[in-house]
Design an enzyme around this catalytic site. Structure first.
Site, mmCIF file in Angstrom:
data_model
loop_
_atom_site.group_PDB
_atom_site.id
_atom_site.type_symbol
_atom_site.label_atom_id
_atom_site.label_comp_id
_atom_site.label_asym_id
_atom_site.label_seq_id
_atom_site.Cartn_x
_atom_site.Cartn_y
_atom_site.Cartn_z
ATOM 1 N N LYS A 1 3.661 1.433 -3.814
ATOM 2 C CA LYS A 1 3.095 0.683 -4.949
ATOM 3 C C LYS A 1 3.904 0.792 -6.246
ATOM 4 O O LYS A 1 3.896 -0.127 -7.056
ATOM 5 C CB LYS A 1 1.650 1.129 -5.215
ATOM 6 N N ILE B 1 -14.541 6.411 -3.906
ATOM 7 C CA ILE B 1 -13.705 5.314 -3.397
ATOM 8 C C ILE B 1 -13.376 5.475 -1.908
ATOM 9 O O ILE B 1 -12.749 4.614 -1.313
ATOM 10 C CB ILE B 1 -12.413 5.109 -4.228
ATOM 11 N N THR C 1 0.842 -1.197 0.000
ATOM 12 C CA THR C 1 0.000 0.000 0.000
ATOM 13 C C THR C 1 0.876 1.245 0.000
ATOM 14 O O THR C 1 2.096 1.163 -0.147
ATOM 15 C CB THR C 1 -1.024 -0.055 1.153
#
Length: 277
Positions: free
Chosen positions: A66, A219, A62
């Site tokens: 990434k 999101i 994470t």
């Protein structure tokens, strides 16, 4: 022997991934444990060497690792390479292979929760960061007709389109331009952190020009319903929060590691319980 799976990030103390994955392992009688490790950027290389040395079976990666993790792996899946980010690593007999389940997880959640067919849809993406890249590529791969991007920094949105090289028609707008054109879209997606706890009074974009029954997707999952989604609900939008994307990216990672697709409804229930505290 119990297998070990890990989350590498900085910070990770807030993550709901361990509770979600450990419940899935237990529920499916898989002898495995998932643990979150706080990994500072300068120690990422050491952490990946640790995966090899300790035989850790799989890793979720994470923020902020990434992209930085990609050159440290033996192989990167073509979709992850196009997105420019890896969030899932599979240790296949010592070979570390990187995948991206963020974008595909988002699309799966959208299709299954809203029961929508992406094909031929006109979509507006708000934001041009890491999350936007994965979602952009995955929506394009599903046959979206148009994916436009609006972002505070227009050049960053143009860069995303150039680098992702997806076969879809895309135009970049400023936030003001996008607000004026909202009525043209079937799906609006916020990929930014605007409206996330603790800044819950903020909205990424005004919805004044939105048409009814537009799908409005955020999101963010803390809060479960952002001010933006509340506003969309008032305007008869079809709303979706970020829980689905979080759960499906985890479920797709779980499947890459074990070959088994977990019970997503159970995962979702656990995540929502944790968020409601």
């Amino acid at each position: 022997m119990e297998k070990l799976y890990a989350l590498f990030g900085c910070p990770v103390h807030h993550s709901l991934s361990p509770i979600m994955h450990n419940d899935a392992f237990q529920n499916m009688n898989i002898a495995a444990h998932y643990h979150a490790f706080h990994v500072e950027p300068e120690r990422l290389k050491d952490a990946i060497a640790g995966v090899r040395a300790l035989g850790i079976s799989g890793v979720n990666v994470t923020i902020p690792h990434k992209t930085a993790v990609m050159p440290l792996l033996d192989e990167v899946d073509p979709t992850a390479r196009r997105i420019g980010a890896v969030n899932t690593i599979v240790n296949r007999n010592g070979r570390l292979i990187g995948y991206n389940t963020d974008g595909p997880g988002y699309v799966r959640a959208l299709e299954e929760e809203i029961n929508v067919d992406i094909k031929e849809k006109r979509i507006l993406l708000i934001g041009a960061g890491g999350a936007a890249r994965g979602i952009y590529v995955s929506l394009a791969d599903r046959g979206a007709k148009q994916i436009d991007i609006c972002n505070r920094t227009v050049s960053k949105a143009k860069q995303l389109i150039d680098e992702c090289n997806a076969s879809v028609s895309s135009v970049v707008y400023s936030l003001n331009e996008a607000e004026e054109r909202l009525g043209e879209y079937d799906i609006l997606i916020n990929t930014t952190s605007v409206g996330m706890y603790p800044n819950m009074e903020e909205m990424p974009l005004s919805l004044a020009n939105m048409k009814e029954e537009t799908i409005v997707s955020d999101i963010i999952y803390n809060p479960l319903e952002t001010k933006w989604l509340k506003e969309a609900r008032k305007r008869n939008g079809i709303i979706q929060n970020g829980v689905g994307m979080f759960v499906y990216q985890g479920a797709l990672a779980f499947e890459k590691w074990t070959g088994i697709f977990p019970d997503v409804q159970r995962m979702k229930k656990i995540v929502i319980e944790q968020l409601r505290g």
